[in-house]
Design a protein around this motif. Structure first.
Motif, PDB file in Angstrom:
ATOM      1  N   ASP A 539       0.858  -1.172   0.000  1.00  0.00           N
ATOM      2  CA  ASP A 539       0.000   0.000   0.000  1.00  0.00           C
ATOM      3  C   ASP A 539       0.902   1.232   0.000  1.00  0.00           C
ATOM      4  O   ASP A 539       1.667   1.451   0.954  1.00  0.00           O
ATOM      5  CB  ASP A 539      -0.889  -0.017   1.245  1.00  0.00           C
ATOM      6  CG  ASP A 539      -1.885   1.135   1.271  1.00  0.00           C
ATOM      7  OD1 ASP A 539      -1.712   2.100   0.503  1.00  0.00           O
ATOM      8  OD2 ASP A 539      -2.834   1.072   2.079  1.00  0.00           O
ATOM      9  N   GLN A 545       3.930  -2.446   6.982  1.00  0.00           N
ATOM     10  CA  GLN A 545       2.807  -3.326   6.674  1.00  0.00           C
ATOM     11  C   GLN A 545       3.066  -4.717   7.215  1.00  0.00           C
ATOM     12  O   GLN A 545       4.216  -5.192   7.262  1.00  0.00           O
ATOM     13  CB  GLN A 545       2.565  -3.394   5.163  1.00  0.00           C
ATOM     14  CG  GLN A 545       1.850  -2.183   4.603  1.00  0.00           C
ATOM     15  CD  GLN A 545       1.399  -2.396   3.167  1.00  0.00           C
ATOM     16  OE1 GLN A 545       2.011  -1.896   2.236  1.00  0.00           O
ATOM     17  NE2 GLN A 545       0.324  -3.151   3.004  1.00  0.00           N
ATOM     18  N   SER A 618       7.576   1.093  -3.303  1.00  0.00           N
ATOM     19  CA  SER A 618       6.618   0.035  -3.609  1.00  0.00           C
ATOM     20  C   SER A 618       7.326  -1.302  -3.753  1.00  0.00           C
ATOM     21  O   SER A 618       8.498  -1.377  -4.151  1.00  0.00           O
ATOM     22  CB  SER A 618       5.864   0.364  -4.894  1.00  0.00           C
ATOM     23  OG  SER A 618       6.753   0.388  -5.992  1.00  0.00           O
ATOM     24  N   SER A 685      -3.461  -4.825  -2.556  1.00  0.00           N
ATOM     25  CA  SER A 685      -3.309  -4.132  -1.272  1.00  0.00           C
ATOM     26  C   SER A 685      -4.550  -4.281  -0.404  1.00  0.00           C
ATOM     27  O   SER A 685      -4.804  -3.462   0.486  1.00  0.00           O
ATOM     28  CB  SER A 685      -3.005  -2.635  -1.486  1.00  0.00           C
ATOM     29  OG  SER A 685      -1.913  -2.463  -2.366  1.00  0.00           O
ATOM     30  N   THR A 687      -7.554  -3.756  -1.210  1.00  0.00           N
ATOM     31  CA  THR A 687      -8.480  -2.628  -1.415  1.00  0.00           C
ATOM     32  C   THR A 687      -9.922  -3.068  -1.517  1.00  0.00           C
ATOM     33  O   THR A 687     -10.817  -2.390  -1.022  1.00  0.00           O
ATOM     34  CB  THR A 687      -8.080  -1.853  -2.680  1.00  0.00           C
ATOM     35  OG1 THR A 687      -7.939  -2.792  -3.764  1.00  0.00           O
ATOM     36  CG2 THR A 687      -6.763  -1.127  -2.489  1.00  0.00           C
TER      37      THR A 687
END
Length: 973
Positions: A539, A545, A618, A685, A687
């Motif tokens: 993310d 994370q 990333s 991620s 989402t």
């Protein structure tokens, strides 16, 4: 089945069109209906069926269905082939073919290979054949000969015979997917014969052998004016076939039509059932045996048993024509793993080519003779402006020779034809494979991005890029290699990262000197039992994370890969043990860091693992392992009509709509104690998460998953379940999918002929906002010569177009042509596709198998047998096509062949065969270049006058038994 009044009115419109199409002599009109309006037909037919109708009966139900018949036949034939293979290898294989019919594919494979070989690829081959079989009831709904309706026996047989020859040619050309698709269609027709004709009612207990060969005319068919049936007004018609037809054993089939305006010849039988309007006119009723509730449902099991036996017979014919090795590969029964390399051969790639070669050699040598030995090797070089050709071989030594012969030269400007080479590899590599691309340049052909994406999604293949240079490479030789490697993050190269992410692969950036170390990922993934446990992308809004994933006891060689900008991580085991990225060898495993790739090789410990990452850049994370527990998935759509069911959708699923998936959990060979707790569509991620409603189906390990909404954006499929009732397992699809508001349809099921031109229609539908859409049509042989470049469709509208292709006269039979038809919105925000695999087959007019005649037999055997031998000589002739292979299918003696000119009657193959008297039977098979199979059998066995067993074996039998054991011959007792 009952019809709502509004549904009946809608149905009338469709059945009128079906009547016109089905009974019209105009092939063009018939094709037009089949290709242009299937969605209308399916929608109306589905609307006409009330919820009381079992719209799933074609796929999963009690009794015999096309999927069940097909799978049982494949399992039966698999057991026969593996039994023969086991005998040749000195293995024990005790599974009887008939018993295999009621097992899972995993259990059949487990019997031969053991519990560590995955059945996923084998089950994928079966599903491909099954879905192709079921789909005949959609695109072939108006074709009488596809179902042996309306007494179309000669036409139906022609479809089977020509289709079988096409399957054989495709297998020989190693176009296995196309061969599987064609096999499914002809199996449907073959199986329908036993349900739709009166073969069972005539008392036959074995299949009609002449349906799979055309050397002899079909005999004793009911004449055009022969009445065949009486009236039957009840649901079950026990005796509506005329006695004269039964006494004379004349073969007939029922007439069928969806049109209320239909007629049939006077006195003819109907198919029967709610959707058959011919059954409402005299003689009423029907004779089909499709289910236990059909007009002749009391014979449903007999018809099903014969359909299985006939399917086995067809599979045996194909096996004999292509040989056991190719037949095993056709069904993905050999190791399904492939070693597939796409290599840049421009001037600066010498070190990369050497690194790829060394890694390939290591894999070939280390995995030779193991279950993980690749069965297919693919090599695609690319340069600028050239790319290809494709090397596809099962011979590892040939692959070694070809990769060793690659040299680095040329290149011109910096970008190269990388995606053109990758396109060829995706078409040539088996589905669900891993493909590796070696390059140090951005792609010149980035316009192929959508084509490559379509092929990755449709084949569910994973692509990894090993990148060793940047924008300032090769001719700027004074620049430091590290500088060049650092420039791999330039915008022109992000396409590699995007494609790797979409396919579940990696974009590994490293230096040329470290390429061999980085390419270890290829060796890790070169296994037939590789599964993905978890994968995700970071993310961008979070620098810390935590990722969690369960590990079950079936997993081996568990590995975590982190590629991109991750700088530090921390691992926590199920028992609380920790290890961070600075520890190269710790309590939890080994850590390696090469370029932008971290690889963590974990110790085996079932339970819930935690992986914490700190990074401002990333990255992607992927957890893999080896396990026989895996899953297959397909988005499917329902179809209605007389034989409702589900068939796979083309391209991407519709965004924002509800959806349906068929999920097949593999691994039942190791344990039947597998269940599914949930199936989820998981966005990047985390989402978006869409949970499906899971319904177990009739076949073990198969589930129907209903989704309230297919999410927008990229997502993967995640399956969670229980192993042995308590241990959680998790598997995730490697390939990411994206839903679309566009549907592209190419309803086409024809073979192409060399030397001909074709204009092929397609349609594009919008699910929402309309507009103008750009169209691209591309193929791997450059046969497409033009196409409709843009179409305009209104909101929820349809637009149509065509593309033209020209097939050269020199193309060999069995060649596979893969075409992608792509539609993209003008804003580039939406994209969908259809992928066609079309077969190219020359017209065949030789359906006569080689003729075999035994000319001399010499034997002086006594029974029980001793050390004596017997021999025979035979002649094999084929006046049309050359005999290409002669082998024994029964008998373990010595076979020798020589060729002689037969003058006007063509070449003659002289056969000599000798064997021990303890092997008194032989079956010699001859295959011609077309694929026709001739059989020559002989036995010297004396038939005993009494079948009563003696109370004790005589001494001579015991001596013979000892001699046979010493010589390795079959027992005479």
């Amino acid at each position: 089945v009952s019809l709502e009044p509004w549904g009946l009115l809608s149905c009338c419109l469709v059945v009128w069109m079906s009547h016109t199409a089905r009974h019209s002599r105009s092939t063009r009109w018939n094709l037009g209906i089949a290709m242009v309006t299937p969605s209308l037909i399916m929608v109306v037919l589905l609307a006409a069926v009330t919820p009381d109708a079992s719209a799933f009966s074609n796929l999963f139900s009690d009794g015999f269905t096309h999927p069940k018949i097909t799978q049982q036949a494949i399992l039966h034939k698999t057991a026969e082939v593996l039994s023969s293979l086991a005998q040749n290898q000195g293995k024990v294989f005790s599974l009887a073919p008939k018993d295999a019919e009621n097992l899972t594919p995993g259990e059949v494979l487990c019997e031969f290979y053991g519990e560590k070989v995955s059945a996923s690829a084998y089950e994928r081959a079966i599903l491909t054949i099954v879905f192709s079989n079921v789909a005949v009831d959609t695109w072939g709904i108006f074709s009488s000969q596809r179902h042996f309706d309306d007494e179309t026996f000669s036409q139906g047989r022609a479809l089977i015979v020509n289709g079988a020859l096409s399957v054989k040619n495709k297998i020989k050309a190693e176009n296995m997917i196309s061969a599987q698709l064609t096999l499914g269609t002809i199996l449907h027709t073959l199986q329908d014969f036993y349900s739709h004709s009166n073969w069972v009612e005539l008392g036959y207990k074995s299949p009609n052998h002449f349906l799979i060969q055309q050397s002899e005319p079909l005999s004793n068919l009911a004449g055009e004016k022969d009445a065949t049936c009486n009236d039957c007004d009840t649901g079950t018609c026990m005796d509506n076939i005329l006695q004269d037809i039964l006494t004379q054993r004349k073969v007939t089939s029922g007439y069928f039509s969806l049109s209320p305006f239909s007629t049939k010849p006077r006195g003819k039988c109907s198919h029967g059932g709610t959707f058959d309007f011919t059954s409402r006119s005299s003689p009423k009723g029907g004779i089909n045996k499709d289910s236990e509730t059909s007009n002749h449902g009391h014979l449903h099991k007999d018809a099903g048993d014969l359909a299985v036996a006939a399917s086995v017979e067809l599979l045996e014919d194909i096996r004999n024509a292509v040989g056991d090795d190719l037949f095993l590969r056709f069904l993905n029964l050999q190791s399904p793993s492939a070693l597939s390399f796409v290599i840049d051969t421009t001037g600066s790639m010498s070190n990369d080519i050497e690194g790829a070669k060394n890694r390939a050699f290591s894999i070939i040598d280390s995995k030779r003779g193991t279950p993980d030995e690749p069965s297919t090797y693919i090599l695609v070089p690319f340069n600028d402006p050239d790319f290809g050709p494709v090397l596809k071989t099962s011979d590892p030594e040939m692959f070694k020779q070809k990769i060793s012969a690659l040299t680095a030269s040329g290149g011109g400007d910096i970008p190269e034809m990388c995606l053109s080479g990758l396109q060829l590899a995706l078409i040539s590599t088996p589905p669900s494979s891993n493909i590796y691309v070696f390059t140090d340049a951005p792609p010149k052909d980035s316009y192929l991005r959508s084509t490559v994406l379509a092929l990755m999604e449709s084949t569910k293949s994973s692509v990894s890029f090993l990148l060793t240079g940047g924008l300032s490479r090769r001719r700027r030789g004074l620049q430091d290699q590290a500088q060049r490697s650092a420039r791999m993050s330039a915008s022109e190269l992000t396409i590699y990262e995007d494609l790797a992410l979409s396919s579940g692969g990696h974009a590994i950036r490293t230096t040329k000197s470290l390429l061999v170390n980085a390419s270890v990922i290829i060796e890790d993934s070169s296994t037939s039992a590789l599964v993905t446990v978890f994968q995700d992308r970071s993310d961008p809004a979070r620098t810390q994370q935590s990722f969690n994933f369960p590990v079950d006891s079936s997993l081996r060689n568990l590995t975590i890969y982190v590629s991109g900008g991750a700088t530090a991580f921390h691992i926590i085991s199920p028992h609380g043990t920790t290890q961070d990225s600075s520890v190269a060898q710790g309590l939890l495993g080994r850590v390696e860091h090469i370029g932008n790739l971290w690889a963590v090789y974990l110790e085996q410990e079932p339970g819930q693992w935690e992986f914490n990452i700190s990074s401002t850049q990333s990255y992607t994370i992927k957890v893999t392992g080896q396990s026989v527990i895996s899953f297959l998935y397909d988005f499917v759509t329902p179809f209605g009509g007389a034989h409702p069911g589900y068939t796979t959708i083309e391209g991407r699923p519709l965004a924002g709509n509800n959806g349906t998936m068929l999920v097949t959990v593999t691994g039942m060979g190791a344990s039947r104690s597998l269940s599914v707790m949930g199936v989820t569509l998981r966005g990047l991620s985390g989402t978006t998460v869409t949970n499906g409603s899971v319904t177990p189906m009739g076949e073990l390990g198969q589930y129907l998953v209903f989704l309230s909404e297919v999410p927008g954006g990229q997502f993967s499929v995640l399956v969670k379940g229980l192993l042995n009732g308590s241990q959680v397992y998790q598997r995730q699809s490697s390939t990411m999918l994206t839903a679309s508001d566009i549907v592209v349809r190419t309803d086409l099921n024809i073979s192409l002929e060399p030397g001909k031109d074709y204009i092929i229609p397609f349609s594009m539908e919008t699910n929402g906002t309309g507009g103008t859409f750009s169209i691209s049509v591309r193929d791997d042989k450059r046969f497409v010569i033009n196409f409709t470049e843009s179409v305009t469709a209104g909101s929820n509208g349809t637009a149509r177009g065509t593309f033209a292709l020209s097939v050269p006269a020199t193309v060999a039979s069995g060649t596979d042509l893969t075409i992608t038809v792509e539609a993209q919105s003008t804003s580039n925000s939406d994209f969908n596709y259809a992928v066609l695999r079309l077969a190219i087959d020359k017209k065949v007019d030789d359906f006569v198998p080689p003729a075999c005649q035994v000319t001399h037999v010499s034997e002086n055997c006594s029974f029980p047998c001793g050390l004596e031998e017997w021999s025979l000589q035979a002649e094999i002739r084929d006046n049309r096509s050359a005999v290409v292979r002669v082998f024994t299918h029964l008998g373990n003696g010595t076979l020798n062949t020589t060729q002689e000119s037969g003058g006007a009657s063509g070449n003659v193959t002289l056969v000599s065969y000798s064997a021990s008297c303890c092997a008194p039977e032989v079956e010699i098979l001859a295959v011609d270049s077309v694929g026709n199979v001739g059989v020559c059998s002989h036995s010297i066995r004396s038939v005993p006058s009494s079948t009563s067993a003696p109370s004790a074996a005589p001494l001579c039998s015991i001596v013979s038994l000892l001699l046979c054991c010493l010589l390795g011959l079959p027992s005479p007792l």
